[in-house]
Design a protein around this motif. Structure first.
Motif, PDB file in Angstrom:
ATOM      1  N   PHE A 285       0.825  -1.218   0.000  1.00 20.59           N
ATOM      2  CA  PHE A 285       0.000   0.000   0.000  1.00 20.59           C
ATOM      3  C   PHE A 285       0.859   1.267   0.000  1.00 20.59           C
ATOM      4  O   PHE A 285       0.444   2.326  -0.470  1.00 20.59           O
ATOM      5  CB  PHE A 285      -1.084  -0.002   1.088  1.00 20.59           C
ATOM      6  CG  PHE A 285      -0.674   0.313   2.499  1.00 20.59           C
ATOM      7  CD1 PHE A 285      -0.140   1.540   2.854  1.00 20.59           C
ATOM      8  CD2 PHE A 285      -0.922  -0.604   3.518  1.00 20.59           C
ATOM      9  CE1 PHE A 285       0.178   1.851   4.161  1.00 20.59           C
ATOM     10  CE2 PHE A 285      -0.612  -0.308   4.832  1.00 20.59           C
ATOM     11  CZ  PHE A 285      -0.048   0.926   5.153  1.00 20.59           C
ATOM     12  N   ASN A 286       2.112   1.155   0.493  1.00 17.75           N
ATOM     13  CA  ASN A 286       3.018   2.311   0.376  1.00 17.75           C
ATOM     14  C   ASN A 286       3.509   2.487  -1.055  1.00 17.75           C
ATOM     15  O   ASN A 286       3.864   3.592  -1.453  1.00 17.75           O
ATOM     16  CB  ASN A 286       4.188   2.170   1.350  1.00 17.75           C
ATOM     17  CG  ASN A 286       3.877   2.742   2.719  1.00 17.75           C
ATOM     18  OD1 ASN A 286       3.753   3.961   2.871  1.00 17.75           O
ATOM     19  ND2 ASN A 286       3.691   1.876   3.708  1.00 17.75           N
ATOM     20  N   VAL A 287       3.518   1.399  -1.831  1.00 18.99           N
ATOM     21  CA  VAL A 287       3.801   1.517  -3.266  1.00 18.99           C
ATOM     22  C   VAL A 287       2.719   2.373  -3.925  1.00 18.99           C
ATOM     23  O   VAL A 287       3.016   3.285  -4.718  1.00 18.99           O
ATOM     24  CB  VAL A 287       3.860   0.116  -3.926  1.00 18.99           C
ATOM     25  CG1 VAL A 287       3.824   0.248  -5.450  1.00 18.99           C
ATOM     26  CG2 VAL A 287       5.135  -0.618  -3.501  1.00 18.99           C
ATOM     27  N   ALA A 288       1.443   2.088  -3.583  1.00 28.42           N
ATOM     28  CA  ALA A 288       0.337   2.879  -4.138  1.00 28.42           C
ATOM     29  C   ALA A 288       0.472   4.353  -3.754  1.00 28.42           C
ATOM     30  O   ALA A 288       0.276   5.251  -4.581  1.00 28.42           O
ATOM     31  CB  ALA A 288      -0.998   2.319  -3.651  1.00 28.42           C
ATOM     32  N   LYS A 289       0.836   4.607  -2.496  1.00 27.93           N
ATOM     33  CA  LYS A 289       0.996   5.995  -2.046  1.00 27.93           C
ATOM     34  C   LYS A 289       2.172   6.666  -2.757  1.00 27.93           C
ATOM     35  O   LYS A 289       2.115   7.845  -3.099  1.00 27.93           O
ATOM     36  CB  LYS A 289       1.190   6.025  -0.521  1.00 27.93           C
ATOM     37  CG  LYS A 289      -0.059   5.623   0.254  1.00 27.93           C
ATOM     38  CD  LYS A 289       0.217   5.407   1.722  1.00 27.93           C
ATOM     39  CE  LYS A 289       0.353   6.708   2.484  1.00 27.93           C
ATOM     40  NZ  LYS A 289       0.437   6.480   3.948  1.00 27.93           N
ATOM     41  N   SER A 290       3.239   5.907  -2.971  1.00 26.13           N
ATOM     42  CA  SER A 290       4.404   6.463  -3.660  1.00 26.13           C
ATOM     43  C   SER A 290       4.079   6.809  -5.109  1.00 26.13           C
ATOM     44  O   SER A 290       4.500   7.845  -5.632  1.00 26.13           O
ATOM     45  CB  SER A 290       5.574   5.476  -3.618  1.00 26.13           C
ATOM     46  OG  SER A 290       6.087   5.373  -2.313  1.00 26.13           O
ATOM     47  N   LEU A 291       3.329   5.923  -5.781  1.00 25.29           N
ATOM     48  CA  LEU A 291       2.950   6.197  -7.165  1.00 25.29           C
ATOM     49  C   LEU A 291       2.090   7.452  -7.255  1.00 25.29           C
ATOM     50  O   LEU A 291       2.200   8.231  -8.210  1.00 25.29           O
ATOM     51  CB  LEU A 291       2.210   4.990  -7.749  1.00 25.29           C
ATOM     52  CG  LEU A 291       3.080   3.743  -8.000  1.00 25.29           C
ATOM     53  CD1 LEU A 291       2.218   2.556  -8.411  1.00 25.29           C
ATOM     54  CD2 LEU A 291       4.153   4.026  -9.053  1.00 25.29           C
ATOM     55  N   GLN A 292       1.241   7.654  -6.260  1.00 26.69           N
ATOM     56  CA  GLN A 292       0.429   8.874  -6.217  1.00 26.69           C
ATOM     57  C   GLN A 292       1.318  10.100  -5.998  1.00 26.69           C
ATOM     58  O   GLN A 292       1.120  11.147  -6.619  1.00 26.69           O
ATOM     59  CB  GLN A 292      -0.604   8.770  -5.100  1.00 26.69           C
ATOM     60  CG  GLN A 292      -1.492  10.011  -4.986  1.00 26.69           C
ATOM     61  CD  GLN A 292      -2.562   9.840  -3.914  1.00 26.69           C
ATOM     62  OE1 GLN A 292      -2.777   8.747  -3.400  1.00 26.69           O
ATOM     63  NE2 GLN A 292      -3.233  10.926  -3.575  1.00 26.69           N
ATOM     64  N   LYS A 293       2.331   9.926  -5.141  1.00 24.36           N
ATOM     65  CA  LYS A 293       3.222  11.046  -4.812  1.00 24.36           C
ATOM     66  C   LYS A 293       4.093  11.455  -5.994  1.00 24.36           C
ATOM     67  O   LYS A 293       4.265  12.641  -6.288  1.00 24.36           O
ATOM     68  CB  LYS A 293       4.112  10.637  -3.627  1.00 24.36           C
ATOM     69  CG  LYS A 293       5.118  11.658  -3.186  1.00 24.36           C
ATOM     70  CD  LYS A 293       4.491  12.745  -2.364  1.00 24.36           C
ATOM     71  CE  LYS A 293       5.542  13.706  -1.832  1.00 24.36           C
ATOM     72  NZ  LYS A 293       4.943  14.820  -1.084  1.00 24.36           N
TER      73      LYS A 293
ATOM     74  N   TYR B 215      -7.607   0.119  -0.797  1.00 22.48           N
ATOM     75  CA  TYR B 215      -8.051   1.496  -0.531  1.00 22.48           C
ATOM     76  C   TYR B 215      -7.057   2.514  -1.086  1.00 22.48           C
ATOM     77  O   TYR B 215      -7.440   3.456  -1.798  1.00 22.48           O
ATOM     78  CB  TYR B 215      -8.233   1.701   0.972  1.00 22.48           C
ATOM     79  CG  TYR B 215      -8.436   3.145   1.364  1.00 22.48           C
ATOM     80  CD1 TYR B 215      -9.678   3.761   1.225  1.00 22.48           C
ATOM     81  CD2 TYR B 215      -7.373   3.920   1.828  1.00 22.48           C
ATOM     82  CE1 TYR B 215      -9.863   5.091   1.547  1.00 22.48           C
ATOM     83  CE2 TYR B 215      -7.541   5.251   2.158  1.00 22.48           C
ATOM     84  CZ  TYR B 215      -8.793   5.836   2.016  1.00 22.48           C
ATOM     85  OH  TYR B 215      -8.964   7.151   2.339  1.00 22.48           O
ATOM     86  N   PHE B 216      -5.770   2.336  -0.777  1.00 17.24           N
ATOM     87  CA  PHE B 216      -4.775   3.330  -1.208  1.00 17.24           C
ATOM     88  C   PHE B 216      -4.562   3.297  -2.722  1.00 17.24           C
ATOM     89  O   PHE B 216      -4.255   4.327  -3.332  1.00 17.24           O
ATOM     90  CB  PHE B 216      -3.455   3.132  -0.460  1.00 17.24           C
ATOM     91  CG  PHE B 216      -3.498   3.616   0.959  1.00 17.24           C
ATOM     92  CD1 PHE B 216      -3.568   4.978   1.239  1.00 17.24           C
ATOM     93  CD2 PHE B 216      -3.496   2.731   2.023  1.00 17.24           C
ATOM     94  CE1 PHE B 216      -3.616   5.438   2.547  1.00 17.24           C
ATOM     95  CE2 PHE B 216      -3.539   3.180   3.336  1.00 17.24           C
ATOM     96  CZ  PHE B 216      -3.604   4.538   3.590  1.00 17.24           C
ATOM     97  N   ALA B 217      -4.717   2.132  -3.318  1.00 10.50           N
ATOM     98  CA  ALA B 217      -4.608   2.056  -4.776  1.00 10.50           C
ATOM     99  C   ALA B 217      -5.751   2.811  -5.437  1.00 10.50           C
ATOM    100  O   ALA B 217      -5.550   3.569  -6.399  1.00 10.50           O
ATOM    101  CB  ALA B 217      -4.619   0.587  -5.218  1.00 10.50           C
ATOM    102  N   GLN B 218      -6.968   2.624  -4.922  1.00  5.51           N
ATOM    103  CA  GLN B 218      -8.124   3.335  -5.470  1.00  5.51           C
ATOM    104  C   GLN B 218      -8.008   4.839  -5.232  1.00  5.51           C
ATOM    105  O   GLN B 218      -8.403   5.651  -6.067  1.00  5.51           O
ATOM    106  CB  GLN B 218      -9.410   2.781  -4.853  1.00  5.51           C
ATOM    107  CG  GLN B 218      -9.723   1.369  -5.321  1.00  5.51           C
ATOM    108  CD  GLN B 218     -10.923   0.761  -4.606  1.00  5.51           C
ATOM    109  OE1 GLN B 218     -11.286   1.197  -3.518  1.00  5.51           O
ATOM    110  NE2 GLN B 218     -11.525  -0.240  -5.230  1.00  5.51           N
TER     111      GLN B 218
ATOM    112  N   LEU C 244      -3.207  -3.536  -7.887  1.00  4.02           N
ATOM    113  CA  LEU C 244      -3.296  -3.251  -6.449  1.00  4.02           C
ATOM    114  C   LEU C 244      -4.722  -2.919  -6.025  1.00  4.02           C
ATOM    115  O   LEU C 244      -5.115  -3.170  -4.889  1.00  4.02           O
ATOM    116  CB  LEU C 244      -2.349  -2.101  -6.079  1.00  4.02           C
ATOM    117  CG  LEU C 244      -0.845  -2.382  -6.202  1.00  4.02           C
ATOM    118  CD1 LEU C 244      -0.048  -1.116  -5.920  1.00  4.02           C
ATOM    119  CD2 LEU C 244      -0.410  -3.497  -5.244  1.00  4.02           C
ATOM    120  N   ALA C 245      -5.506  -2.328  -6.944  1.00  7.57           N
ATOM    121  CA  ALA C 245      -6.894  -1.956  -6.615  1.00  7.57           C
ATOM    122  C   ALA C 245      -7.777  -3.179  -6.410  1.00  7.57           C
ATOM    123  O   ALA C 245      -8.878  -3.072  -5.862  1.00  7.57           O
ATOM    124  CB  ALA C 245      -7.471  -1.073  -7.718  1.00  7.57           C
TER     125      ALA C 245
END
Length: 629
Positions: A538-546, A577-580, A567-568
């Motif tokens: 889920f930190n990967v998803a947050k990093s991709l968003q960042k 959740y974080f991927a979405q 991931l979604a």
């Protein structure tokens, strides 16, 4: 009460009375905080005739309720009809100024001081000044202590006859039998002196100052020292020697360490107040004695003032005074037995280099700096390192580098994590002063080691530290020196260290730019989406968003989109959740990311859009130029 009379307009005060008498303290407190609303509902006349008398009669509550009431009444002027009727607020505040709890009394006095400015001179004499007299002559010490804070606000605006009475009341309180009252009077002596005419400062205040400075209670004497600063600024230079200095000399040698501590703490202010001549003749010897005091607390307070005292010395003989009188004492303090004294000195000693210049710094101060860099106390070493910029301006940091490195290494590996945290915060400053070559050779390894510290706060600070270093040394340096080591941690067996890799990428991506982020960082992030630990995924998803705003649209569509889609639909709820959330990032947050969000949120993917409302989907789709109308 309202029901009995059939008058709905009485309902607010009925509610107030009911809640004030409620057993629940919180309800009573809430009702007091709503006083202004209730007063508005009642109108100014009924507030004066009903609400205020009720409040005056019911001051028997819990301290927190009374504290809220005292604060509210200070802002009630317009609610009682303006300055013309402000005197109506005096009775409840007078009662509050006599209660036993100190914080309530202080707040009541604060509100009284506030509304005193809204009294006309006539009202001040008719209503406010009699209140001060009643408090000053009250039976309980509580009222007399409160009175001490009110003399200075009414004195300037009353007649000469009333002024004489006020001075007499203040004199009486200064010799009160109760130490608490004398303490209150001593704490307000300087403030009262500022509003008096000069003749009365000399005739009244000086005698009171002398008496309070000789009081049997050291808690009174130390407050007289504070007043000394104000009094000294009011008197002509020729009167200071005879009127103030005998008492100040006595205070500097007082038998109580608390009084001497106060003198040391206020020394710079006293120095400015008495001027250069008295400083040279009287304060220099006094300061030497304080630096050699038998009590560590006094020595620490004096050590804290070394730089400021030296800066304020007269320029014509500043260097001579420092070298002859101050520096020998400073040399002794460097090896003091108390770590607080050494730490206090270390926080200011570097500032002497700018005052004494290059030659004196190299000859006399440099050995002291080096000794403190080797001190067993980490706070001493840390305070020296945190003030290196002063020395760098005068002699350059290279002179210290050989001793500096062992000290930094010891602090970086200190058992106390707060010490390690502090040295991390100074690393960008050190890097800038030492230069990139010295940093790479000696300190780079340390910075990387902090990234795998067992304390999260250290790892977080180390990540921020890397970002600042990249901003200082540039993207090319980061690409060659930092990025490979950070990305290598992605294969660490400890999942916390793998997460640190993601945190570093988040921090470094902007400073490193699009090319490095896309070619070197992004592949590692995408690979980590297959990590076995959900926290990493889920930190990967947050990093991709960042890092999304930094990537180009092609990378978003071809590389990021498939990973976020996968991931979604992850089995872990948090990862999903974080991927979405990353997929649905609003256009205002990331315009580059919007095409990806629009593609993934298209209607043909209902299993991933059910968590978003139609309005959100429409906004994201409409933001994409290809799908907008």
């Amino acid at each position: 009460m309202a029901g009995a009379d059939g008058d709905d307009s009485l309902y607010p005060i009925a509610v107030l009375i009911d809640e004030l008498r409620n057993e629940d303290v919180q309800l009573r407190l809430n009702s007091i905080k709503k006083l202004s609303t209730i007063a508005l509902a009642l109108g100014v006349e009924r507030t004066r005739t009903e609400l205020l008398p009720f409040l005056t009669d019911t001051i028997y509550d819990e301290d927190e309720v009374l504290l809220a009431l005292a604060e509210q009444l200070g802002n009630f002027t317009m609610l009682v009809g303006g300055p013309e009727y402000v005197h109506c607020l005096l009775p409840p505040l007078e009662s509050l100024a006599t209660v036993e709890e100190t914080v309530v009394r202080d707040k009541a006095v604060e509100s009284l001081r506030k509304i005193s400015q809204e009294h006309s001179p006539v009202d001040l004499e008719v209503h406010f000044e009699p209140l001060v007299k009643r408090l000053a002559s009250g039976d309980w010490f509580t009222s007399r202590t409160s009175a001490c804070g009110l003399f200075s606000v009414c004195y300037p605006r009353v007649s000469s006859t009333v002024k004489a009475e006020i001075r007499q009341h203040f004199r009486t309180l200064c010799s009160d039998d109760t130490p608490m009252v004398r303490r209150a009077a001593a704490s307000k002596l300087g403030e009262f002196a500022k509003v008096l005419e000069l003749e009365y400062v000399k005739s009244d205040i000086i005698s009171l100052f002398t008496a309070l400075a000789s009081d049997e209670q050291d808690s009174v004497r130390l407050l007289a020292v504070e007043a000394c600063v104000s009094i000294a600024t009011l008197l002509p230079q020729e009167d200071l020697e005879t009127l103030v200095m005998p008492t100040l000399r006595q205070a500097a040698e007082d038998k109580s360490w608390r009084v001497r501590y106060m003198v040391a703490d206020k020394f710079s202010e006293l120095q400015k107040a008495v001027g250069p001549e008295i400083t040279k003749n009287d304060l220099v010897p006094a300061f030497q004695n304080l630096l050699k005091d038998c009590e560590a607390e006094v020595r620490a307070a004096a050590a804290n003032k070394v730089k400021e005292f030296c800066e304020n010395l007269p320029e014509d003989n500043r260097e001579q005074i420092i070298m002859t009188h101050i520096l020998p004492c400073v040399k002794e303090l460097v090896s003091d037995t108390n770590q607080h004294v050494k730490s206090a000195l270390a926080s200011v000693i570097m500032g002497l280099s700018t005052i004494l210049g290059k030659d004196n710094t190299i000859e006399h101060l440099l050995p002291l700096f080096l000794a403190q860099l080797k001190d067993e106390c980490p706070e001493v070493r840390l305070n020296i390192i945190s003030n290196l910029d002063c020395v760098n301006e005068v002699i350059g940091i290279r002179q210290l580098s050989q001793s500096l490195l062992p000290a930094i290494v010891e602090l970086a590996e200190d058992a106390k994590w707060r010490v390690r945290l502090a040295i991390i915060e100074y690393m960008p400053l050190l890097a800038g002063q030492l230069g990139v070559e010295f940093f790479d050779e000696k300190l780079n390894t340390l910075c990387m080691a902090w990234l795998i510290d067992h304390v999260y706060a250290i790892r977080e600070a180390a990540t921020c530290n890397l970002m600042k270093l990249v901003e200082k040394f540039g993207a090319e340096w980061a690409q060659n020196t930092i990025v490979p080591k950070v990305l290598g941690m992605a294969n660490d067996p400890n999942y916390l260290h793998r997460m640190t890799t993601l945190f570093c990428i988040n921090a470094l991506s902007k400073a490193c730019g699009q090319e490095i982020t896309t070619k070197q960082m992004l592949p590692v992030v995408l690979k980590m989406s297959n990590d076995q630990v959900a926290n990493v995924r889920f930190n990967v998803a947050k990093s991709l968003q960042k890092i999304g705003p930094i990537l180009d649209s092609n990378a978003l569509q071809t590389e990021v989109k498939p990973v976020l889609e996968k991931l979604a639909s992850d089995t872990d709820m948090d990862v999903k959740y974080f991927a979405q959330e990353a997929i649905s990032v609003p256009p205002s947050h990331s315009s580059l990311f919007t095409p990806l969000a629009a593609v993934i949120l298209e209607p043909q993917s209902p299993q991933r859009t059910t968590t978003f409302s139609p309005s959100v989907r429409w906004k994201v789709l409409a933001a994409d130029g290809a799908t907008s109308c």
